[in-house]
Design a protein around this motif. Structure first.
Motif, PDB file in Angstrom:
ATOM      1  N   ILE A  82       4.568 -15.215  -2.478  1.00 48.98           N
ATOM      2  CA  ILE A  82       4.642 -14.733  -1.109  1.00 48.98           C
ATOM      3  C   ILE A  82       3.842 -15.723  -0.263  1.00 48.98           C
ATOM      4  O   ILE A  82       2.860 -16.301  -0.739  1.00 48.98           O
ATOM      5  N   PRO A  83       4.229 -15.938   1.007  1.00 52.10           N
ATOM      6  CA  PRO A  83       3.425 -16.825   1.852  1.00 52.10           C
ATOM      7  C   PRO A  83       1.955 -16.394   1.922  1.00 52.10           C
ATOM      8  O   PRO A  83       1.599 -15.298   1.525  1.00 52.10           O
ATOM      9  N   LYS A  84       1.128 -17.266   2.430  1.00 49.96           N
ATOM     10  CA  LYS A  84      -0.327 -17.106   2.490  1.00 49.96           C
ATOM     11  C   LYS A  84      -0.960 -17.287   1.112  1.00 49.96           C
ATOM     12  O   LYS A  84      -2.046 -16.779   0.842  1.00 49.96           O
ATOM     13  N   GLY A  85      -0.253 -18.024   0.243  1.00 50.54           N
ATOM     14  CA  GLY A  85      -0.828 -18.374  -1.051  1.00 50.54           C
ATOM     15  C   GLY A  85      -0.915 -17.241  -2.048  1.00 50.54           C
ATOM     16  O   GLY A  85      -1.717 -17.310  -2.988  1.00 50.54           O
ATOM     17  N   LEU A  86      -0.095 -16.212  -1.887  1.00 50.89           N
ATOM     18  CA  LEU A  86      -0.151 -15.055  -2.779  1.00 50.89           C
ATOM     19  C   LEU A  86       0.904 -15.166  -3.872  1.00 50.89           C
ATOM     20  O   LEU A  86       1.985 -15.714  -3.657  1.00 50.89           O
ATOM     21  N   ALA A  87       0.599 -14.625  -5.035  1.00 49.98           N
ATOM     22  CA  ALA A  87       1.567 -14.622  -6.136  1.00 49.98           C
ATOM     23  C   ALA A  87       1.323 -13.422  -7.039  1.00 49.98           C
ATOM     24  O   ALA A  87       0.183 -13.009  -7.256  1.00 49.98           O
ATOM     25  N   ILE A  88       2.424 -12.875  -7.551  1.00 46.34           N
ATOM     26  CA  ILE A  88       2.394 -11.800  -8.544  1.00 46.34           C
ATOM     27  C   ILE A  88       3.119 -12.322  -9.772  1.00 46.34           C
ATOM     28  O   ILE A  88       4.214 -12.876  -9.668  1.00 46.34           O
ATOM     29  N   LYS A 107       3.775  -2.125 -25.932  1.00 45.35           N
ATOM     30  CA  LYS A 107       3.257  -1.081 -25.057  1.00 45.35           C
ATOM     31  C   LYS A 107       2.795  -1.606 -23.704  1.00 45.35           C
ATOM     32  O   LYS A 107       2.784  -0.863 -22.720  1.00 45.35           O
ATOM     33  N   THR A 108       2.367  -2.866 -23.638  1.00 43.50           N
ATOM     34  CA  THR A 108       1.825  -3.403 -22.393  1.00 43.50           C
ATOM     35  C   THR A 108       2.383  -4.796 -22.107  1.00 43.50           C
ATOM     36  O   THR A 108       2.905  -5.469 -22.998  1.00 43.50           O
ATOM     37  N   ILE A 109       2.246  -5.209 -20.865  1.00 45.75           N
ATOM     38  CA  ILE A 109       2.478  -6.593 -20.467  1.00 45.75           C
ATOM     39  C   ILE A 109       1.284  -7.039 -19.627  1.00 45.75           C
ATOM     40  O   ILE A 109       0.519  -6.214 -19.129  1.00 45.75           O
ATOM     41  N   GLY A 110       1.128  -8.334 -19.487  1.00 46.38           N
ATOM     42  CA  GLY A 110       0.042  -8.847 -18.677  1.00 46.38           C
ATOM     43  C   GLY A 110       0.466  -8.975 -17.228  1.00 46.38           C
ATOM     44  O   GLY A 110       1.589  -9.382 -16.927  1.00 46.38           O
ATOM     45  N   ALA A 111      -0.413  -8.601 -16.314  1.00 45.99           N
ATOM     46  CA  ALA A 111      -0.152  -8.729 -14.884  1.00 45.99           C
ATOM     47  C   ALA A 111      -1.212  -9.634 -14.267  1.00 45.99           C
ATOM     48  O   ALA A 111      -2.389  -9.586 -14.646  1.00 45.99           O
ATOM     49  N   TYR A 112      -0.785 -10.457 -13.308  1.00 46.85           N
ATOM     50  CA  TYR A 112      -1.667 -11.432 -12.672  1.00 46.85           C
ATOM     51  C   TYR A 112      -1.450 -11.385 -11.162  1.00 46.85           C
ATOM     52  O   TYR A 112      -0.312 -11.400 -10.693  1.00 46.85           O
ATOM     53  N   LEU A 113      -2.543 -11.323 -10.413  1.00 41.03           N
ATOM     54  CA  LEU A 113      -2.493 -11.399  -8.963  1.00 41.03           C
ATOM     55  C   LEU A 113      -3.299 -12.621  -8.542  1.00 41.03           C
ATOM     56  O   LEU A 113      -4.481 -12.739  -8.869  1.00 41.03           O
ATOM     57  N   LEU A 161      -7.398  -6.123  -3.286  1.00 51.49           N
ATOM     58  CA  LEU A 161      -6.104  -6.568  -3.788  1.00 51.49           C
ATOM     59  C   LEU A 161      -4.981  -5.683  -3.265  1.00 51.49           C
ATOM     60  O   LEU A 161      -3.879  -6.160  -2.970  1.00 51.49           O
ATOM     61  N   HIS A 162      -5.243  -4.369  -3.121  1.00 53.78           N
ATOM     62  CA  HIS A 162      -4.250  -3.485  -2.519  1.00 53.78           C
ATOM     63  C   HIS A 162      -3.938  -3.939  -1.096  1.00 53.78           C
ATOM     64  O   HIS A 162      -2.765  -3.994  -0.684  1.00 53.78           O
ATOM     65  N   SER A 163      -4.961  -4.278  -0.340  1.00 53.04           N
ATOM     66  CA  SER A 163      -4.744  -4.683   1.052  1.00 53.04           C
ATOM     67  C   SER A 163      -3.972  -5.992   1.157  1.00 53.04           C
ATOM     68  O   SER A 163      -3.237  -6.210   2.123  1.00 53.04           O
ATOM     69  N   TYR A 164      -4.103  -6.869   0.164  1.00 54.08           N
ATOM     70  CA  TYR A 164      -3.405  -8.153   0.188  1.00 54.08           C
ATOM     71  C   TYR A 164      -1.966  -8.040  -0.317  1.00 54.08           C
ATOM     72  O   TYR A 164      -1.081  -8.764   0.162  1.00 54.08           O
ATOM     73  N   PHE A 165      -1.695  -7.167  -1.289  1.00 58.99           N
ATOM     74  CA  PHE A 165      -0.414  -7.201  -1.988  1.00 58.99           C
ATOM     75  C   PHE A 165       0.501  -6.008  -1.751  1.00 58.99           C
ATOM     76  O   PHE A 165       1.655  -6.040  -2.169  1.00 58.99           O
ATOM     77  N   GLU A 166       0.028  -4.942  -1.109  1.00 57.03           N
ATOM     78  CA  GLU A 166       0.899  -3.790  -0.878  1.00 57.03           C
ATOM     79  C   GLU A 166       2.095  -4.188  -0.014  1.00 57.03           C
ATOM     80  O   GLU A 166       1.956  -4.935   0.952  1.00 57.03           O
ATOM     81  N   ASN A 167       3.265  -3.694  -0.409  1.00 55.05           N
ATOM     82  CA  ASN A 167       4.504  -3.906   0.341  1.00 55.05           C
ATOM     83  C   ASN A 167       4.890  -5.385   0.445  1.00 55.05           C
ATOM     84  O   ASN A 167       5.494  -5.810   1.433  1.00 55.05           O
ATOM     85  N   THR A 168       4.572  -6.157  -0.588  1.00 52.98           N
ATOM     86  CA  THR A 168       4.926  -7.578  -0.568  1.00 52.98           C
ATOM     87  C   THR A 168       6.198  -7.883  -1.345  1.00 52.98           C
ATOM     88  O   THR A 168       6.611  -9.043  -1.433  1.00 52.98           O
ATOM     89  N   ASP A 204      -0.192  -0.175  -9.087  1.00 50.23           N
ATOM     90  CA  ASP A 204      -0.422   1.132  -9.727  1.00 50.23           C
ATOM     91  C   ASP A 204      -1.027   0.935 -11.120  1.00 50.23           C
ATOM     92  O   ASP A 204      -1.934   1.669 -11.531  1.00 50.23           O
ATOM     93  N   GLY A 205      -0.511  -0.058 -11.861  1.00 50.64           N
ATOM     94  CA  GLY A 205      -1.050  -0.330 -13.189  1.00 50.64           C
ATOM     95  C   GLY A 205      -2.471  -0.841 -13.135  1.00 50.64           C
ATOM     96  O   GLY A 205      -3.294  -0.519 -14.010  1.00 50.64           O
ATOM     97  N   MET A 206      -2.763  -1.626 -12.117  1.00 54.20           N
ATOM     98  CA  MET A 206      -4.123  -2.152 -11.957  1.00 54.20           C
ATOM     99  C   MET A 206      -5.145  -1.030 -11.783  1.00 54.20           C
ATOM    100  O   MET A 206      -6.266  -1.101 -12.309  1.00 54.20           O
ATOM    101  N   ASP A 207      -4.759   0.015 -11.055  1.00 57.38           N
ATOM    102  CA  ASP A 207      -5.697   1.105 -10.762  1.00 57.38           C
ATOM    103  C   ASP A 207      -6.193   1.810 -12.018  1.00 57.38           C
ATOM    104  O   ASP A 207      -7.300   2.371 -12.025  1.00 57.38           O
TER     105      ASP A 207
END
Length: 420
Positions: free
Chosen positions: A216-222, A231-237, A266-273, A282-285
């Motif tokens: 996403i612009p502003k240097g963001l990535a998921i 059972k799990t996968i790795g997530a990176y912000l 992180l919620h404030s940076y990535f919500e609705n992106t 949600d998984g991060m929480d």
């Protein structure tokens, strides 16, 4: 006669007393190889965390480090713990892929493993050795070098003398400044302008074995990456600023405040992106292995001083190849120390190690020009340019013309090792 004397000297144990600060990758790997020398070493590994740090992101092993892992007898174990990642997909907000790279093609290496798993393998390989002792929830408070050894004061209050001290405690090593002079350390820690949070989230039935990368612009990535477990996968912000060295004050304040404040940021940076932002947040929480760090490069003109030496990220944190360098450095350091005849030879062995390892390190020390900013653009236009380039490279297989220099052409020295 001289040959006989040398044989007698080399067969006589020196009972080298070694302290290693840091129980991550480099420290235990060094303990393994030191135990296979004629030195009959007594090794203490001190770790400031209260227990083994068995968390962390996906890492890879490349170049000569692969051969070293094989010589440790751990290749099968590493392969068994492979993350199962089969390649990398660059995706848009709707999840559609616009560029894909298979294993061995630029992003995903043949040997991909979670840091937790590799650390556990090295830990188990050394815990069974009678000459290696782990001490948790303690660290080096001060050290003073003399001709006969290094006097170490620990934060727990104890004091002890060692023949050799190794700082293998990461890119932010607190022991580094106790070993090297201030003028040597000047400008050695270089923040790359990127913050990375990583954690595990529950897997879903439609998850694939690919590394998915969404910008996403502003240097963001998921990003999401597969785990060996189903059972799990790795997530990176990822949050990347516009230039190396530039810090994001909002992120800095959140990191200083604690885990909950960091997650709120992180919620404030990535919500609705877009893409899977909601699922990842949600998984991060509820993640119990959340960790966020600053990406940095450590470059020093010198790694050794007397009877002390820096190893791994404490000496040369390098984005993308840090694990390989840590393994290679540990092997070479033990190999050069294995040539000494007495404790008095330690300083010369450390100097020889630095000379040998620099030849390999210089093939891997430089980051790609403009990295990480060019890979994580700030603007929509910059992102379009990057995506177009990735699409072209993926379709034409242009990357096959580019040589990946991970020290593959470098000839590993041969040392005399004994079985343990």
């Amino acid at each position: 006669m001289n040959t006989l004397k040398n044989q007698i000297k080399m067969s006589t144990p020196t009972n080298l007393k070694v302290l290693i600060s840091g129980a991550g990758i480099a420290g235990p790997c060094l303990a393994h190889w030191l135990s296979r020398t004629h030195l009959s070493p007594s090794i203490t590994i001190v770790e400031r965390s209260p227990s083994p740090r068995l968390t962390g992101q996906s890492i890879d092993i490349r170049g000569p480090a692969i051969d070293i892992v094989k010589r440790m007898g751990l290749e099968d174990a590493v392969r068994e713990r492979h993350t199962t990642e089969e390649g990398t997909r660059m995706v848009r907000s709707d999840g559609r892929s616009f560029a894909q790279f298979e294993t061995g093609e630029t992003f995903t290496a043949e040997y991909e493993i979670l840091r937790a798993d590799l650390s556990q393998l090295f830990l188990e390989a050394t815990q069974r050795l009678g000459n290696v002792k782990y001490v948790y929830e303690d660290s080096v408070q001060a050290l003073e070098q003399g001709e006969k050894g290094v006097d170490v004061t620990f934060n727990g209050g104890s004091k002890e003398r060692f023949d050799l001290v190794v700082a293998a405690d990461g890119s932010t090593s607190p022991t580094r400044s106790m070993i090297l002079d201030e003028h040597v350390l000047r400008d050695s820690y270089n923040f790359l302008g990127q913050y990375i949070a990583f954690f595990s989230i529950p897997s879903q039935a439609n998850d694939t074995k690919m590394w998915h990368w969404y910008n996403i612009p502003k240097g963001l990535a998921i990003m999401t990456r597969p785990h060996r477990t189903s059972k799990t996968i790795g997530a990176y912000l990822c949050i990347t600023t516009s230039a190396r060295g530039k810090r994001d004050q909002v992120v800095e304040e959140a990191l200083d405040s604690g885990t909950e404040e960091t997650k709120e940021m992180l919620h404030s940076y990535f919500e609705n992106t877009g893409w899977e932002a909601k699922r990842v947040l949600d998984g991060m929480d509820t993640a119990d292995d959340f960790y966020m760090s600053r990406a940095a490069q450590v470059k020093l003109p010198k790694w050794t001083n007397g009877r002390a030496v820096l190893l791994g990220d404490a000496a040369h944190a390098t984005f993308g190849v840090g694990t390989s360098l840590a393994i290679e450095g540990a092997y070479l350091l033990a190999g050069e120390l294995g040539k000494i005849e007495s404790s008095e030879d330690v300083p010369r062995a450390l100097e020889k190690f630095e000379g040998v390892f620099r030849e390999l390190y210089k093939t891997m020390e430089d980051l790609p020009p403009g990295f990480p900013q060019l890979a994580f653009p700030q603007t929509a236009w910059g992102l379009w340019v990057r995506d177009t380039l990735l699409w072209f490279v993926s379709k034409t297989k242009l990357y096959k013309l580019l040589k990946e220099d991970s020290g593959m052409d470098w000839k590993m020295p041969r040392y005399d090792w004994r079985d343990v």
